[in-house]
Design an enzyme around this catalytic site. Structure first.
Site, short mmCIF file in Angstrom:
data_model
loop_
_atom_site.label_atom_id
_atom_site.label_comp_id
_atom_site.label_asym_id
_atom_site.label_seq_id
_atom_site.Cartn_x
_atom_site.Cartn_y
_atom_site.Cartn_z
N ASP A 220 -27.68 50.89 43.11
CA ASP A 220 -27.65 49.66 42.35
C ASP A 220 -26.20 49.20 42.23
OD1 ASP A 220 -30.42 50.05 41.75
OD2 ASP A 220 -29.83 51.42 40.14
N ASP A 259 -31.24 48.37 46.77
CA ASP A 259 -32.02 48.82 45.61
C ASP A 259 -31.92 47.74 44.54
OD1 ASP A 259 -33.66 50.42 44.10
OD2 ASP A 259 -32.16 51.92 43.63
N ASP A 263 -29.81 48.30 36.93
CA ASP A 263 -30.89 49.08 36.32
C ASP A 263 -30.41 49.73 35.03
OD1 ASP A 263 -32.56 48.34 38.34
OD2 ASP A 263 -32.79 50.33 39.22
N ARG A 318 -38.95 41.73 39.09
CA ARG A 318 -38.17 42.56 38.16
C ARG A 318 -37.01 41.80 37.53
NH1 ARG A 318 -37.72 48.39 41.37
NH2 ARG A 318 -39.93 48.55 41.93
#
Length: 440
Positions: A220, A259, A263, A318
């Site tokens: 990330d 990715d 996060d 997301r």
């Protein structure tokens, strides 16, 4: 050791709190000189500005002494600044775009690694789809891939210590291919930076991920892993020169080399993400990364995050997907384009409050797709606008996606907010103010 208080934080062995720049040479030992933008460098999160204002608040490196204020222009200098000075508060000014990609993917590959051999060995027609690759030996194509991945991992990841501010100087500051790890530390500020997503050189094939299998990647741009009191403000996250549309396909699946953009996982808490741009990406933000029993034990009661005045543009999904946490999301603008899947993912024990947001959807995309139900959890979704009209997101979802009935009422009311803008005014406000380069 004498201590002195600066901006409410106690620090050790300081002569004063005046901002000076230490130009890092890789050993963090160059002489100090007066530095620009001292006001911005030492700004702290305003009171009541989201979950990161809870308790002690978030001050980052505002208490740094002159010996621990750095200006960096290379990846080596940046990493040196992160480790210099032990546990002392620090301010790191990033100047220009720092390339963390490394020389090339080939430079990370261990002797014997051969992607053609990897594709031949794990072709579903040969390997099948009933077992994953986790048990493969160290000298197998998968084992050599893991070792190569470890080399890249060590290069592109940078551990951010507690009591740190990382701030971009000017309009073009940022990172290409970096993965900042805010892992198990408290009190971090990251502002005014552009992040071009890391490109995983060695994605893993998982034949058991969906019926068709999937390529899974690491890295990330920002990974908040057990971090607390984190303020992410006025940053831009993008795939840059390598959007998914440029990636090849193998075994009939996209060779996914990205990715997440940011996060927030593993019992992270008290995070505010404000005035950021998240654009041109697939799997954007996770709040909580698993439904497993071991994760439940860690995450339950944590993952308190605020999102406000962010621009989410041309994303697939997301934005964010939420598990467990009390997530407060207001005054954000969501712009859907080709390939749109959903914005808010409603996951296990999530308590999402999504209010005063604006959504711009193209023709053919229904408002019912804005919400995606992954597990049985309720949410609050009041005063939201879709294409300029007030829309009950839960009602339209339940009408258009009858197999995924959502319940209204998150069970809590956010108390940590600054000014809330009218939802209909959000596109004009956010589109002109969010992202890197807007701070002075």
């Amino acid at each position: 050791m004498r201590t002195q208080k600066c901006h409410g934080r106690v620090i050790g062995a300081l002569v004063g709190c005046t901002a000076l720049v230490l130009a890092v040479t890789g050993t963090a030992s160059a002489s100090a000189r007066p530095g620009p933008r001292a006001g911005l460098d030492r700004q702290v999160l305003p009171a009541r500005d989201g979950w990161a204002a809870y308790g002690t608040g978030t001050t980052g490196g505002a208490a740094a002494g002159s010996a621990h204020v750095y200006t960096v222009t290379t990846w080596d200098q940046f990493k040196a600044a992160l480790t210099d000075g032990g546990t002392a508060p620090r301010i790191i000014r990033v100047k220009g775009t720092i390339d963390a990609d490394g020389p090339s993917c080939a430079s990370f590959a261990v002797p014997g690694y051969d992607f053609a051999a990897y594709l031949k060995t794990y072709d579903p027609a040969v390997w099948g789809r009933g077992k994953n690759l986790d048990g493969e030996s160290a000298d197998s194509p998968e084992g050599l891939r893991r070792a190569s991945e470890a080399n890249q991992d060590a290069f592109v990841k940078a551990l951010v210590p507690a009591d740190t501010t990382i701030v971009g100087i000017g309009k073009d500051a940022g990172f290409k291919g970096a993965s900042l790890q805010i892992k198990g530390v408290d009190n971090v500020i990251v502002r005014n930076l552009s992040f071009e997503s890391p490109l995983d050189c060695f994605p893993q094939w998982d034949p058991t991920d969906t019926a068709d299998g999937n390529w899974n990647s690491e890295y990330d741009s920002v990974d908040i892993y057990g971090g607390t009191h984190v303020w992410m403000d006025h940053n831009t996250f993008t795939d840059g020169a390598h959007p998914d549309s440029t990636l090849p396909h193998y075994y009939g699946r996209i060779y996914e080399q990205h990715d997440g953009e940011m996060d927030i996982v593993k019992a992270s808490d008290y995070v505010t993400a404000s005035w950021n741009v998240f654009e041109n990406h697939d799997k954007t933000i996770l709040v909580g990364n698993s439904d497993s029993a071991s994760t439940v034990a860690v995450d339950r009661g944590h993952l308190k995050v605020t999102f406000h005045h962010n621009l989410f543009s041309n994303l697939v999904e997301r934005a964010p997907r939420v598990r467990f946490g009390q997530a407060d999301s207001y005054n954000n603008h969501f712009v859907a384009k080709d390939g749109y899947g959903y914005s808010y993912g409603i996951g296990t024990e999530s308590q999402l409050v999504a209010e005063h947001d604006a959504f711009t959807l193209p023709d053919g995309v229904q408002a019912g797709t804005i919400l995606k139900k992954w597990n049985e959890s309720s949410l609050t979704a009041d005063d939201n606008y879709v294409n300029g009209s007030p829309t009950d997101l839960i009602a339209v979802h339940n009408a258009q996606v009858p197999g995924e009935i959502l319940r209204s009422g998150a069970g809590w009311t956010p108390a940590l907010r600054t000014a809330v803008d009218p939802a209909r005014a959000v596109p004009g406000i956010v589109d002109h103010g969010a992202g890197a380069g807007h701070l002075r």
